[in-house]
Design a protein around this motif. Structure first.
Motif, PDB file in Angstrom:
ATOM      1  N   ARG A 235      -5.059   1.742   2.233  1.00 29.00           N
ATOM      2  CA  ARG A 235      -4.546   0.685   1.359  1.00 29.00           C
ATOM      3  C   ARG A 235      -4.302   1.205  -0.064  1.00 29.00           C
ATOM      4  O   ARG A 235      -3.291   0.881  -0.693  1.00 29.00           O
ATOM      5  CB  ARG A 235      -5.518  -0.490   1.330  1.00 29.00           C
ATOM      6  N   VAL A 236      -5.226   2.002  -0.581  1.00 30.31           N
ATOM      7  CA  VAL A 236      -5.049   2.556  -1.929  1.00 30.31           C
ATOM      8  C   VAL A 236      -3.842   3.494  -1.958  1.00 30.31           C
ATOM      9  O   VAL A 236      -3.049   3.480  -2.907  1.00 30.31           O
ATOM     10  CB  VAL A 236      -6.328   3.289  -2.377  1.00 30.31           C
ATOM     11  N   PHE A 237      -3.680   4.302  -0.911  1.00 32.36           N
ATOM     12  CA  PHE A 237      -2.519   5.187  -0.828  1.00 32.36           C
ATOM     13  C   PHE A 237      -1.221   4.384  -0.867  1.00 32.36           C
ATOM     14  O   PHE A 237      -0.277   4.736  -1.587  1.00 32.36           O
ATOM     15  CB  PHE A 237      -2.595   6.022   0.450  1.00 32.36           C
ATOM     16  N   ILE A 238      -1.167   3.296  -0.097  1.00 32.16           N
ATOM     17  CA  ILE A 238       0.041   2.466  -0.063  1.00 32.16           C
ATOM     18  C   ILE A 238       0.304   1.843  -1.434  1.00 32.16           C
ATOM     19  O   ILE A 238       1.453   1.753  -1.879  1.00 32.16           O
ATOM     20  CB  ILE A 238      -0.090   1.379   1.016  1.00 32.16           C
ATOM     21  N   ALA A 239      -0.764   1.428  -2.132  1.00 35.79           N
ATOM     22  CA  ALA A 239      -0.588   0.837  -3.463  1.00 35.79           C
ATOM     23  C   ALA A 239       0.055   1.847  -4.413  1.00 35.79           C
ATOM     24  O   ALA A 239       0.979   1.507  -5.169  1.00 35.79           O
ATOM     25  CB  ALA A 239      -1.937   0.377  -4.014  1.00 35.79           C
ATOM     26  N   PHE A 240      -0.401   3.093  -4.373  1.00 36.47           N
ATOM     27  CA  PHE A 240       0.196   4.124  -5.232  1.00 36.47           C
ATOM     28  C   PHE A 240       1.635   4.421  -4.820  1.00 36.47           C
ATOM     29  O   PHE A 240       2.507   4.636  -5.675  1.00 36.47           O
ATOM     30  CB  PHE A 240      -0.642   5.405  -5.183  1.00 36.47           C
ATOM     31  N   ALA A 241       1.891   4.454  -3.501  1.00 35.86           N
ATOM     32  CA  ALA A 241       3.250   4.730  -3.037  1.00 35.86           C
ATOM     33  C   ALA A 241       4.214   3.622  -3.451  1.00 35.86           C
ATOM     34  O   ALA A 241       5.333   3.897  -3.911  1.00 35.86           O
ATOM     35  CB  ALA A 241       3.255   4.902  -1.518  1.00 35.86           C
ATOM     36  N   VAL A 242       3.783   2.358  -3.297  1.00 32.52           N
ATOM     37  CA  VAL A 242       4.639   1.237  -3.710  1.00 32.52           C
ATOM     38  C   VAL A 242       4.851   1.262  -5.220  1.00 32.52           C
ATOM     39  O   VAL A 242       5.962   0.988  -5.713  1.00 32.52           O
ATOM     40  CB  VAL A 242       4.022  -0.102  -3.267  1.00 32.52           C
ATOM     41  N   ASN A 243       3.817   1.601  -5.958  1.00 31.14           N
ATOM     42  CA  ASN A 243       3.971   1.733  -7.402  1.00 31.14           C
ATOM     43  C   ASN A 243       5.012   2.803  -7.732  1.00 31.14           C
ATOM     44  O   ASN A 243       5.820   2.644  -8.651  1.00 31.14           O
ATOM     45  CB  ASN A 243       2.620   2.099  -8.025  1.00 31.14           C
ATOM     46  N   GLY A 244       5.005   3.905  -6.964  1.00 31.07           N
ATOM     47  CA  GLY A 244       6.026   4.934  -7.162  1.00 31.07           C
ATOM     48  C   GLY A 244       7.422   4.434  -6.846  1.00 31.07           C
ATOM     49  O   GLY A 244       8.384   4.750  -7.552  1.00 31.07           O
ATOM     50  N   VAL A 245       7.543   3.639  -5.783  1.00 30.70           N
ATOM     51  CA  VAL A 245       8.850   3.057  -5.435  1.00 30.70           C
ATOM     52  C   VAL A 245       9.380   2.200  -6.578  1.00 30.70           C
ATOM     53  O   VAL A 245      10.555   2.293  -6.970  1.00 30.70           O
ATOM     54  CB  VAL A 245       8.739   2.220  -4.138  1.00 30.70           C
ATOM     55  N   LEU A 246       8.510   1.362  -7.140  1.00 30.14           N
ATOM     56  CA  LEU A 246       8.940   0.483  -8.224  1.00 30.14           C
ATOM     57  C   LEU A 246       9.247   1.272  -9.491  1.00 30.14           C
ATOM     58  O   LEU A 246      10.170   0.929 -10.242  1.00 30.14           O
ATOM     59  CB  LEU A 246       7.869  -0.579  -8.491  1.00 30.14           C
TER      60      LEU A 246
END
Length: 352
Positions: A235-246
């Protein structure tokens, strides 16, 4: 002999139970929202500035206000996801700079490339950079503050090496791409409407999906989240990845919004983004807050800058006011947390 009739007294009618007014409870619920003080401060600021300078809310002034906040809103939403998990990403300014310069490079070196392809490449580039942050944080088990401080300088160094003294200007991009920050629908710039769409979609995911609710559980107590079977690392990995997308999306829009992109694009933006999220009610200690609050916080901070400029206030005071707001938000959040914990202890003691 007369019969005496004894009459039993009639019991007084019991008053009907008082019903709580739905309107009152709804109003109390609104007043308790973490976003309410921020939204109220924004409204008061706009009204005071408008009273002092009516041009502040002219059609062009309102458009500029929205455009100035657009990039910060998108970045604030991504940062809120990370902070809710009890982490932080200080590299978003560098990610934005890399993607913005890459966008300019694509238009300059690949003539005729479709705009939608540029957006897709920018989002993918941002996702890769954000995923690197997520991998380092989850695998190395080093505080995100340290990891992303390092990647801030790494990404910035890559941008400096790539760009050198090269800058790409508005003439290097298609007119249709630049029009994204010029054209409006009902007075709202297109890129601002895109930012609003981002806020709505992410807010729905956070409130209506298990993965979104898991982020709050992780931020509240990572150890307890593991015991409940939540895949904390994923979940933390996905949060960082989505933050990178944005951040990648913000980089592409930055290239559309501003006249030039180069090696220094996005420098220093990361602290403003963290400030926007914290001022918007996202607890710096994790576990509470919302992306809507982060978006309002971003709008408040950019409005403060525009308002004080319109009122001809020195730039030093602009920065000082932002600092005061950050401290106030942290103190208020801490006091609210202490009061909540005290109420829980009292209720448990009464139950015993």
């Amino acid at each position: 002999m007369t019969d005496t009739v004894t009459s039993t007294p009639t019991p007084a009618p019991t008053p009907p139970p008082t019903k709580s007014r739905p309107g009152g409870s709804r109003l109390a619920g609104v007043l308790r929202l973490r976003e309410f003080p921020v939204a109220l401060a924004l409204i008061v600021l706009v009204l005071v500035t408008y009273a002092a300078n009516p041009l502040f809310l002219s059609p062009q002034g309102t458009k500029d206000l929205l455009l100035n906040a657009t990039i910060m809103i998108i970045l604030g939403v991504g940062q809120a996801l990370v902070i809710i998990t009890r982490n932080v990403d200080l590299s978003v300014g560098s990610i934005l700079g890399l993607v913005a310069f890459g966008t300019g490079s694509l238009f300059a070196n690949v003539p005729g490339i479709p705009i939608i392809a540029v957006f897709a490449i920018g989002l993918a580039f941002g996702a890769i950079l954000g995923a690197i942050n997520g991998l380092l944080v989850t695998l190395a088990r080093v505080p995100a503050l340290v990891i992303t401080l390092g990647t801030l300088y790494i990404y910035r160094g890559l941008n400096n090496a790539w760009a050198g003294g090269t800058q790409y200007f508005a003439d290097d991009r298609p007119d249709a791409f630049g029009a994204l920050s010029v054209d409006t629908i009902l007075g709202f710039p297109l890129i601002t409407l895109l930012a609003v769409l981002v806020v709505v979609v992410v807010a729905i995911v956070m409130a209506g999906t298990r993965s979104g609710r898991d982020l709050y559980a992780i931020g509240s107590d990572p150890d307890a989240a593991k015991l409940f079977g939540i895949p904390v690392g994923r979940r933390v990995f996905i949060a960082f990845a989505v933050n990178g997308v944005l951040a990648g999306l913000a980089g592409v829009l930055y290239a559309s919004r501003f006249n030039s992109v180069g090696a220094t694009t996005g420098t220093g933006l990361e602290l403003d983004v963290v400030a926007a999220a914290v001022v918007g009610g996202v607890a710096i200690f994790g576990g509470s807050g919302s992306v809507v609050g982060a978006a309002i916080g971003a709008l408040l901070l950019t409005t403060i800058t525009s308002a004080l400029t319109a009122l001809r206030v020195d730039k030093f005071w602009q920065q000082a006011i932002v600092g005061v707001l950050i401290l106030a938000a942290i103190i208020i959040d801490r006091v609210a947390s202490i009061r909540t914990a005290r109420r829980l202890r009292l209720s448990e003691a009464r139950d015993v």
